[in-house]
Design an enzyme around this catalytic site. Structure first.
Site, mmCIF file in Angstrom:
data_model
loop_
_atom_site.group_PDB
_atom_site.id
_atom_site.type_symbol
_atom_site.label_atom_id
_atom_site.label_comp_id
_atom_site.label_asym_id
_atom_site.label_seq_id
_atom_site.Cartn_x
_atom_site.Cartn_y
_atom_site.Cartn_z
ATOM 1 N N ASP A 4 1.597 -29.279 14.747
ATOM 2 C CA ASP A 4 2.631 -27.393 15.324
ATOM 3 C C ASP A 4 1.100 -27.264 14.568
ATOM 4 O O ASP A 4 0.626 -27.970 13.513
ATOM 5 C CB ASP A 4 2.987 -27.979 14.622
ATOM 6 C CG ASP A 4 3.923 -25.571 15.380
ATOM 7 O OD1 ASP A 4 3.592 -25.614 16.853
ATOM 8 O OD2 ASP A 4 3.985 -24.782 14.394
ATOM 9 N N GLU A 16 -0.453 -22.624 13.744
ATOM 10 C CA GLU A 16 -0.179 -21.367 13.883
ATOM 11 C C GLU A 16 -1.659 -20.912 14.462
ATOM 12 O O GLU A 16 -2.396 -21.495 13.489
ATOM 13 C CB GLU A 16 0.065 -21.451 12.148
ATOM 14 C CG GLU A 16 1.552 -21.221 11.892
ATOM 15 C CD GLU A 16 2.977 -20.663 13.543
ATOM 16 O OE1 GLU A 16 2.218 -20.341 13.563
ATOM 17 O OE2 GLU A 16 3.689 -21.299 13.593
ATOM 18 N N HIS A 47 4.501 -15.410 12.588
ATOM 19 C CA HIS A 47 3.594 -16.057 10.984
ATOM 20 C C HIS A 47 3.659 -16.208 9.301
ATOM 21 O O HIS A 47 4.410 -16.687 8.925
ATOM 22 C CB HIS A 47 3.408 -17.046 11.066
ATOM 23 C CG HIS A 47 0.979 -16.637 11.840
ATOM 24 N ND1 HIS A 47 0.533 -15.333 10.667
ATOM 25 C CD2 HIS A 47 1.136 -16.501 12.459
ATOM 26 C CE1 HIS A 47 -0.287 -15.587 11.359
ATOM 27 N NE2 HIS A 47 -0.285 -15.508 12.281
ATOM 28 N N HIS A 49 7.294 -18.765 11.299
ATOM 29 C CA HIS A 49 6.880 -19.359 12.365
ATOM 30 C C HIS A 49 6.208 -20.368 11.114
ATOM 31 O O HIS A 49 4.815 -19.928 10.510
ATOM 32 C CB HIS A 49 6.132 -19.746 13.106
ATOM 33 C CG HIS A 49 7.134 -19.198 14.546
ATOM 34 N ND1 HIS A 49 7.243 -20.573 15.359
ATOM 35 C CD2 HIS A 49 7.922 -18.186 14.166
ATOM 36 C CE1 HIS A 49 8.089 -19.766 16.200
ATOM 37 N NE2 HIS A 49 8.551 -18.483 15.731
ATOM 38 N N ASP A 55 7.385 -26.045 11.481
ATOM 39 C CA ASP A 55 8.571 -26.773 13.167
ATOM 40 C C ASP A 55 7.768 -28.288 13.280
ATOM 41 O O ASP A 55 8.277 -28.709 14.419
ATOM 42 C CB ASP A 55 7.352 -25.375 13.995
ATOM 43 C CG ASP A 55 7.269 -24.455 13.342
ATOM 44 O OD1 ASP A 55 8.590 -23.652 13.287
ATOM 45 O OD2 ASP A 55 7.004 -23.599 14.229
#
Length: 236
Positions: free
Chosen positions: A8, A10, A58, A153, A158
């Site tokens: 994942d 960001e 985030h 997040h 995640d």
């Protein structure tokens, strides 16, 4: 031995094509469908600010990221980590698009050239649960994967949640079968619109602050589904 990497990212915003950058990469390793604890995690200095909507998702501020390594400083370690593995991503085009843009800045091949394959769990979830919400949060609820500790997040968190969801989704299945849904009858009701002279209708337009708040909310929704929300798709 089957090696899978659940990944994942960001980012500073939603569009790599307009200059948004990767600010965090989180990966967890699966060997023969078991977590190994051999994780990969880096915060990255994007050399730009995050958009307001992305920052709300985030929480990684420009100040926090200012002393973190740039992407060029971690790319060799990252490529070695994913080399030859099947990489599992939720809404893969989003993350892969950003990673390809970062690789292109450094004159490197595409991200997929380093991985053995890329598997998109969003595509799998839509096949399993057509017509249902298939965001990571929705899948956590559906498969009883606890995400109560997830306030903002984070790429590594995640990735860990997605690994649990992926294992639950694919447990005991060699192929993904479409879930049979119960038919729901929807009754259409004709709306009654009062007959008001057009001159008596008062139109209130949204202020600039209203429009900015609306756009920030849409950015958050886009990030949740890692693409375009239904609202944006229906108003294009």
């Amino acid at each position: 031995m089957k090696r899978q990497i659940v990944l994942d990212t960001e980012t500073t915003g939603l569009s790599a094509r307009t200059g948004d950058r990767v600010i965090e990469i989180g990966c967890v390793e699966l060997i023969n469908r078991k977590l190994t604890g051999n994780n990969f995690h880096h915060y990255i200095n994007p050399e730009r600010d995050s958009e307001e909507g992305a920052l709300a998702v985030h929480g990684l501020t420009t100040e926090f990221l200012s002393d973190k390594p740039k992407f060029a400083e971690i790319v060799d370690e990252f490529c070695e980590y994913i080399k030859g593995a099947e990489v599992v991503i939720h809404n893969a085009p989003f993350d892969v698009g950003f990673l390809n843009a970062e690789f292109a800045r450094l004159g490197l091949p595409l991200f997929s050239d380093y991985a053995e394959a890329v598997t998109d769990t969003l595509v799998q979830a839509k096949e399993l649960h057509p017509g249902k919400r298939n965001s990571l949060d929705a899948l956590c609820d559906r498969y009883e994967v606890s995400n109560s500790h997830r306030k903002l997040h984070g790429a590594l968190l995640d990735a860990e949640l997605l690994a649990d969801v992926f294992l639950a989704m694919s447990r005991g299945q060699n192929s993904f079968a479409i879930e049979v849904e119960e038919t729901v009858e929807i009754k259409m009701v004709e709306a009654v619109i009062p007959d008001i002279p057009i001159g008596d209708v008062i139109v209130h337009y949204a202020s600039n602050s209203d429009l900015e708040a609306h756009e920030s909310l849409l950015n958050v929704l886009d990030k949740e589904v890692r693409g375009q929300s239904i609202w944006r798709q229906s108003h294009q």
